[in-house]
Design a protein around this motif. Structure first.
Motif, PDB file in Angstrom:
ATOM      1  N   ARG A   1      36.039  47.548  39.883  1.00 41.57           N
ATOM      2  CA  ARG A   1      37.489  47.230  40.405  1.00 41.57           C
ATOM      3  C   ARG A   1      37.558  46.389  41.477  1.00 41.57           C
ATOM      4  O   ARG A   1      36.432  45.981  42.314  1.00 41.57           O
ATOM      5  N   VAL A   2      38.520  45.570  41.828  1.00 43.05           N
ATOM      6  CA  VAL A   2      38.905  44.634  42.991  1.00 43.05           C
ATOM      7  C   VAL A   2      39.915  45.090  43.483  1.00 43.05           C
ATOM      8  O   VAL A   2      41.047  45.239  42.772  1.00 43.05           O
ATOM      9  N   HIS A   3      40.061  45.314  44.731  1.00 36.99           N
ATOM     10  CA  HIS A   3      41.157  45.735  45.437  1.00 36.99           C
ATOM     11  C   HIS A   3      41.681  44.622  46.506  1.00 36.99           C
ATOM     12  O   HIS A   3      40.732  44.095  47.212  1.00 36.99           O
ATOM     13  N   VAL A   4      42.819  44.115  46.247  1.00 34.89           N
ATOM     14  CA  VAL A   4      43.422  43.129  47.143  1.00 34.89           C
ATOM     15  C   VAL A   4      43.825  43.768  48.315  1.00 34.89           C
ATOM     16  O   VAL A   4      44.561  44.677  48.180  1.00 34.89           O
ATOM     17  N   VAL A   5      43.276  43.726  49.583  1.00 35.97           N
ATOM     18  CA  VAL A   5      43.822  44.392  50.882  1.00 35.97           C
ATOM     19  C   VAL A   5      44.147  43.382  51.740  1.00 35.97           C
ATOM     20  O   VAL A   5      43.662  42.321  51.972  1.00 35.97           O
ATOM     21  N   GLU A   6      45.136  43.766  52.428  1.00 30.71           N
ATOM     22  CA  GLU A   6      45.769  42.898  53.555  1.00 30.71           C
ATOM     23  C   GLU A   6      45.234  43.665  54.809  1.00 30.71           C
ATOM     24  O   GLU A   6      44.966  44.832  55.112  1.00 30.71           O
TER      25      GLU A   6
END
Length: 185
Positions: A77-82
């Motif tokens: 998985r890839v999680h785009v995190v702010e």
């Protein structure tokens, strides 16, 4: 449009995670997921308890990650995190990803400043199984799960593969991400 699942406990939905042949990929775009089986653990995390493991993650490892790893399959998985990180992302890192990565899941991140988003990537969650079965994950604004929907449009499947490849190229490993945030989670 294909089958729609209204519950994460749906047996047919859960079979997707055991019946894939090679890869199961997830793009995560939310900063908060409101999932019922995480609520008690999330509250413990917020109260200051660190590095716990809860039954939902143990089950994910036992039923999905370990059998996939032992069969030579890849769950990633890839999680785009702010950044700064939400409490929920910190919780995911400490109480979920730390355990699933140790068990064999490849978890990666694309960190972005708050309010920004990586060009070309959607704010859209999905699972992609074996590069050909696309499942859109629908959530309410508060992160509460609404439905998972199998999409059979070939153009959408190709687009999801493109997004996967782009996200993986731009991402950093869990270990690198954790080192950058030492002590935060």
């Amino acid at each position: 449009m294909g089958r729609v699942f209204r519950s994460l406990d749906d047996a047919e939905f859960n079979r997707l995670f055991t019946e894939f042949r090679f890869t199961a990929y997830r793009l995560e775009s939310l900063q908060v997921y409101d999932v019922s089986y995480e609520k008690a653990a999330f509250e413990l995390f917020l109260s200051g308890q660190r590095r716990g493991e809860y039954p939902g993650i143990a089950q994910w490892i036992d039923e999905t990650i370990t059998p996939a790893r032992d069969s030579g399959k890849l769950v990633h998985r890839v999680h785009v995190v702010e950044e700064p990180l939400s409490d929920y992302v910190r919780f995911e890192c400490a109480w979920a990803y730390a355990h699933t990565v140790s068990a064999g899941e490849d978890v990666r991140f694309i960190p972005v400043p708050s309010g920004e988003w990586p060009e070309g990537l959607p704010r859209y969650d999905y699972w992609l199984f074996d590069s050909c079965l696309l499942v859109a994950m629908h959530y309410r604004d508060n992160g509460e799960f609404e439905a998972a929907e199998i999409l059979d449009d070939p153009e959408k499947i190709v687009q999801a593969n493109f997004w996967r490849d782009m996200a993986v190229r731009r991402s950093i490993s869990f270990a690198t991400f954790a080192a950058r945030h030492d002590g935060v989670f």
